[in-house]
Design a protein around this motif. Sequence first.
Motif, mmCIF file in Angstrom:
data_model
loop_
_atom_site.group_PDB
_atom_site.id
_atom_site.type_symbol
_atom_site.label_atom_id
_atom_site.label_comp_id
_atom_site.label_asym_id
_atom_site.label_seq_id
_atom_site.Cartn_x
_atom_site.Cartn_y
_atom_site.Cartn_z
ATOM 1 N N ALA A 84 -16.073 -10.010 24.318
ATOM 2 C CA ALA A 84 -16.523 -9.178 25.436
ATOM 3 C C ALA A 84 -17.626 -9.970 26.132
ATOM 4 O O ALA A 84 -18.481 -10.559 25.471
ATOM 5 N N GLY A 86 -20.319 -10.466 29.805
ATOM 6 C CA GLY A 86 -20.847 -10.046 31.097
ATOM 7 C C GLY A 86 -20.460 -11.112 32.114
ATOM 8 O O GLY A 86 -20.264 -12.275 31.756
ATOM 9 N N PHE A 164 -29.685 -8.128 25.560
ATOM 10 C CA PHE A 164 -29.052 -8.624 26.773
ATOM 11 C C PHE A 164 -30.058 -9.525 27.505
ATOM 12 O O PHE A 164 -31.224 -9.629 27.118
ATOM 13 N N GLU A 165 -29.599 -10.157 28.577
ATOM 14 C CA GLU A 165 -30.407 -11.158 29.274
ATOM 15 C C GLU A 165 -31.316 -10.511 30.318
ATOM 16 O O GLU A 165 -31.098 -9.384 30.731
ATOM 17 N N GLY A 182 -21.994 -14.305 26.938
ATOM 18 C CA GLY A 182 -21.660 -13.604 25.710
ATOM 19 C C GLY A 182 -22.538 -14.128 24.587
ATOM 20 O O GLY A 182 -23.385 -14.995 24.813
ATOM 21 N N THR A 206 -16.659 -7.077 30.609
ATOM 22 C CA THR A 206 -16.941 -5.650 30.404
ATOM 23 C C THR A 206 -17.984 -5.123 31.389
ATOM 24 O O THR A 206 -18.136 -3.917 31.542
ATOM 25 N N LEU A 217 -28.143 -2.376 31.607
ATOM 26 C CA LEU A 217 -26.940 -2.539 30.788
ATOM 27 C C LEU A 217 -27.028 -1.747 29.506
ATOM 28 O O LEU A 217 -28.086 -1.666 28.902
ATOM 29 N N VAL A 222 -20.217 -1.566 27.692
ATOM 30 C CA VAL A 222 -19.373 -2.653 27.193
ATOM 31 C C VAL A 222 -18.183 -2.071 26.420
ATOM 32 O O VAL A 222 -17.021 -2.433 26.638
HETATM 33 N N1 HPA Z 1 -24.498 -10.255 28.068
HETATM 34 C C1 HPA Z 1 -24.271 -10.780 26.832
HETATM 35 N N2 HPA Z 1 -23.246 -10.428 26.083
HETATM 36 C C2 HPA Z 1 -22.383 -9.524 26.568
HETATM 37 C C3 HPA Z 1 -22.564 -8.930 27.835
HETATM 38 C C4 HPA Z 1 -23.669 -9.327 28.626
HETATM 39 O O1 HPA Z 1 -23.886 -8.863 29.760
HETATM 40 N N3 HPA Z 1 -21.530 -8.058 27.998
HETATM 41 C C5 HPA Z 1 -20.764 -8.133 26.889
HETATM 42 N N4 HPA Z 1 -21.270 -9.011 26.011
#
Ligand code: HPA
Length: 243
Positions: A84, A86, A164-165, A182, A206, A217, A222
């Motif tokens: 999955a 982004g 997440f980033e 990812g 996702t 997020l 996701v």
């Molecule tokens: N960032 C990192 N990993 C992920 C993301 C994302 O936005 N979406 C799904 N896996």
Amino acid sequence: MIKIAIIGGTGVYDPNILKNIRTEELATPYGSVRFNAGVYAGKEVAFLPRHGSKHSIPPHLINYRANIWALKKLGVEHIIATTAVGSLNIAMKPGDFVLVDQFLDFTKGRVSTFYEGGERGVVHVDLTAPYCPVLRNTVSKAAGILDLSIHEHGVYVCTEGPRFETPAEIKMFARLGGDLVGMTNVPEAVLAREAEICYSTVSMVTNYAAGISEQALTHGEVLETMAANAEHIKKLIMKSIEL
Ligand code: HPA
């Protein structure tokens, strides 16, 4: 011997495409690995949910070396992995599939090699083509037969996670040429190459990455997109195994 393995990422936990499913455990120098094995299209296939069957293992704590070692020991020659991701690339929309062909490694605290000197020595594997071109071609053909649209190229940025980033990081990754972000493809792809296993990844977008998407997020978002497209990814894997 089991020659084909599926490593299921987020949202891909269901081994039920296989017949005569059994659960097995294999010991490796890095710990033991539980996986399912069964038959599809007359072929023995192993199924390994990367995060565990209940998504209990976060990306930075996955025992990548044990997983790849176990698959090698089984005789696996081909791995189709799902991830999955982004998207940082507006053209790669939530719900799209991407056959990634390059990666940028931004992981920080992972052991990414089987070769740490000593008895095994020092080895520098070639990653000019980090994902197996033969298997990428098979998955691409399968997508064509199923009339599933798939992006044939994509640069996967691997972050350490599990967070997440930040939007600033996403902006930087985009400037560096990244398309997707990812948390799991490195070191998985690298270890598969060291083990001389033909490895390819089908990434499923996702969400748009932080800052590209206006909302914050969530892991729920996701999972939701993954669930909505689970049937497609399942069919894509099945057709690829048939070919
Ligand atoms: N960032 C990192 N990993 C992920 C993301 C994302 O936005 N979406 C799904 N896996």
